[in-house]
Design a protein around this motif. Structure first.
Motif, PDB file in Angstrom:
ATOM      1  N   VAL A   4       0.848  -1.193   0.000  1.00  0.00           N
ATOM      2  CA  VAL A   4       0.000   0.000   0.000  1.00  0.00           C
ATOM      3  C   VAL A   4       0.885   1.245   0.000  1.00  0.00           C
ATOM      4  O   VAL A   4       0.653   2.186  -0.773  1.00  0.00           O
ATOM      5  CB  VAL A   4      -0.959   0.001   1.210  1.00  0.00           C
ATOM      6  CG1 VAL A   4      -1.678   1.338   1.334  1.00  0.00           C
ATOM      7  CG2 VAL A   4      -1.955  -1.138   1.103  1.00  0.00           C
ATOM      8  N   PHE A   5       1.920   1.251   0.850  1.00  0.00           N
ATOM      9  CA  PHE A   5       2.849   2.380   0.879  1.00  0.00           C
ATOM     10  C   PHE A   5       3.539   2.544  -0.471  1.00  0.00           C
ATOM     11  O   PHE A   5       3.678   3.658  -0.980  1.00  0.00           O
ATOM     12  CB  PHE A   5       3.908   2.200   1.967  1.00  0.00           C
ATOM     13  CG  PHE A   5       3.385   2.312   3.370  1.00  0.00           C
ATOM     14  CD1 PHE A   5       2.448   3.272   3.718  1.00  0.00           C
ATOM     15  CD2 PHE A   5       3.845   1.456   4.356  1.00  0.00           C
ATOM     16  CE1 PHE A   5       1.973   3.377   5.019  1.00  0.00           C
ATOM     17  CE2 PHE A   5       3.381   1.551   5.657  1.00  0.00           C
ATOM     18  CZ  PHE A   5       2.442   2.514   5.986  1.00  0.00           C
ATOM     19  N   CYS A   8       1.054   3.892  -3.076  1.00  0.00           N
ATOM     20  CA  CYS A   8       0.819   5.321  -2.812  1.00  0.00           C
ATOM     21  C   CYS A   8       2.021   6.149  -3.252  1.00  0.00           C
ATOM     22  O   CYS A   8       1.857   7.245  -3.799  1.00  0.00           O
ATOM     23  CB  CYS A   8       0.523   5.558  -1.334  1.00  0.00           C
ATOM     24  SG  CYS A   8      -1.111   4.998  -0.837  1.00  0.00           S
ATOM     25  N   LEU A  11       1.864   6.381  -7.111  1.00  0.00           N
ATOM     26  CA  LEU A  11       0.771   7.236  -7.587  1.00  0.00           C
ATOM     27  C   LEU A  11       1.006   8.710  -7.276  1.00  0.00           C
ATOM     28  O   LEU A  11       0.702   9.578  -8.109  1.00  0.00           O
ATOM     29  CB  LEU A  11      -0.561   6.762  -7.001  1.00  0.00           C
ATOM     30  CG  LEU A  11      -1.025   5.386  -7.486  1.00  0.00           C
ATOM     31  CD1 LEU A  11      -2.303   4.966  -6.769  1.00  0.00           C
ATOM     32  CD2 LEU A  11      -1.223   5.377  -8.993  1.00  0.00           C
ATOM     33  N   THR A  12       1.560   9.008  -6.107  1.00  0.00           N
ATOM     34  CA  THR A  12       1.826  10.413  -5.788  1.00  0.00           C
ATOM     35  C   THR A  12       2.994  10.954  -6.604  1.00  0.00           C
ATOM     36  O   THR A  12       3.012  12.135  -6.952  1.00  0.00           O
ATOM     37  CB  THR A  12       2.071  10.621  -4.278  1.00  0.00           C
ATOM     38  OG1 THR A  12       3.096   9.727  -3.822  1.00  0.00           O
ATOM     39  CG2 THR A  12       0.800  10.385  -3.471  1.00  0.00           C
ATOM     40  N   SER A  42       5.318  11.231  -2.010  1.00  0.00           N
ATOM     41  CA  SER A  42       5.898  10.043  -2.624  1.00  0.00           C
ATOM     42  C   SER A  42       7.104   9.542  -1.838  1.00  0.00           C
ATOM     43  O   SER A  42       7.194   8.347  -1.524  1.00  0.00           O
ATOM     44  CB  SER A  42       6.296  10.349  -4.070  1.00  0.00           C
ATOM     45  OG  SER A  42       6.847   9.202  -4.667  1.00  0.00           O
ATOM     46  N   CYS A  45       6.013   8.010   1.436  1.00  0.00           N
ATOM     47  CA  CYS A  45       5.451   6.668   1.260  1.00  0.00           C
ATOM     48  C   CYS A  45       6.535   5.628   0.997  1.00  0.00           C
ATOM     49  O   CYS A  45       6.492   4.521   1.549  1.00  0.00           O
ATOM     50  CB  CYS A  45       4.430   6.662   0.125  1.00  0.00           C
ATOM     51  SG  CYS A  45       2.912   7.543   0.503  1.00  0.00           S
ATOM     52  N   TRP A  63       9.163   1.471  -8.000  1.00  0.00           N
ATOM     53  CA  TRP A  63       8.731   2.877  -7.938  1.00  0.00           C
ATOM     54  C   TRP A  63       9.097   3.616  -9.225  1.00  0.00           C
ATOM     55  O   TRP A  63       8.250   4.256  -9.849  1.00  0.00           O
ATOM     56  CB  TRP A  63       9.361   3.530  -6.717  1.00  0.00           C
ATOM     57  CG  TRP A  63       9.083   4.982  -6.532  1.00  0.00           C
ATOM     58  CD1 TRP A  63       7.901   5.555  -6.185  1.00  0.00           C
ATOM     59  CD2 TRP A  63      10.022   6.050  -6.667  1.00  0.00           C
ATOM     60  NE1 TRP A  63       8.046   6.921  -6.085  1.00  0.00           N
ATOM     61  CE2 TRP A  63       9.341   7.246  -6.371  1.00  0.00           C
ATOM     62  CE3 TRP A  63      11.368   6.100  -6.987  1.00  0.00           C
ATOM     63  CZ2 TRP A  63       9.966   8.479  -6.406  1.00  0.00           C
ATOM     64  CZ3 TRP A  63      11.991   7.339  -7.016  1.00  0.00           C
ATOM     65  CH2 TRP A  63      11.288   8.513  -6.725  1.00  0.00           C
TER      66      TRP A  63
END
Length: 107
Positions: A4-5, A8, A11-12, A42, A45, A63
């Motif tokens: 999840v981290f 996120c 996406l950020t 980002s 996360c 990432w």
């Protein structure tokens, strides 16, 4: 929570990069705040994913690669930028590369 981290974080980062595109155009300074907030979120996360036990090479690989692929697709949809067959192939290779990183980390 690790994934999840990581999601996120990806996406950020993509949101921040797309905001950077807006800031470079007519959007001006207000988009720079979105850029700053997106990159800060980002990195936060990704740091949380690392603290949760994700290996640095795996975290950074996923990432960066996912960010590149999603940004290319999103810029096509939002800004009507080109997405050629060669670029599509590159996105496919990125997906294979991320899969290899995941498989390699599991061993």
């Amino acid at each position: 929570m690790t994934l999840v981290f990581l999601m996120c974080g990806v996406l950020t980062e993509v949101a921040a990069t797309l905001s950077l595109r807006m800031a470079s155009g007519r959007g001006g300074r207000k988009w720079l705040l979105a850029v700053l907030a997106g990159y800060l979120a980002s990195f936060t996360c990704i740091t949380l994913a690392l603290k949760d036990g994700l290996a640095l090479g795996v975290a950074y690989g996923i990432w960066a690669a996912s960010g590149v692929a999603l940004t290319a697709v999103a810029s096509r949809l939002l800004f009507h930028e080109p997405l050629t067959k060669v670029m599509d192939t590159g996105i496919g290779l990125i997906a294979v590369g991320v899969l290899c990183i995941e498989i390699g980390a599991a061993r």
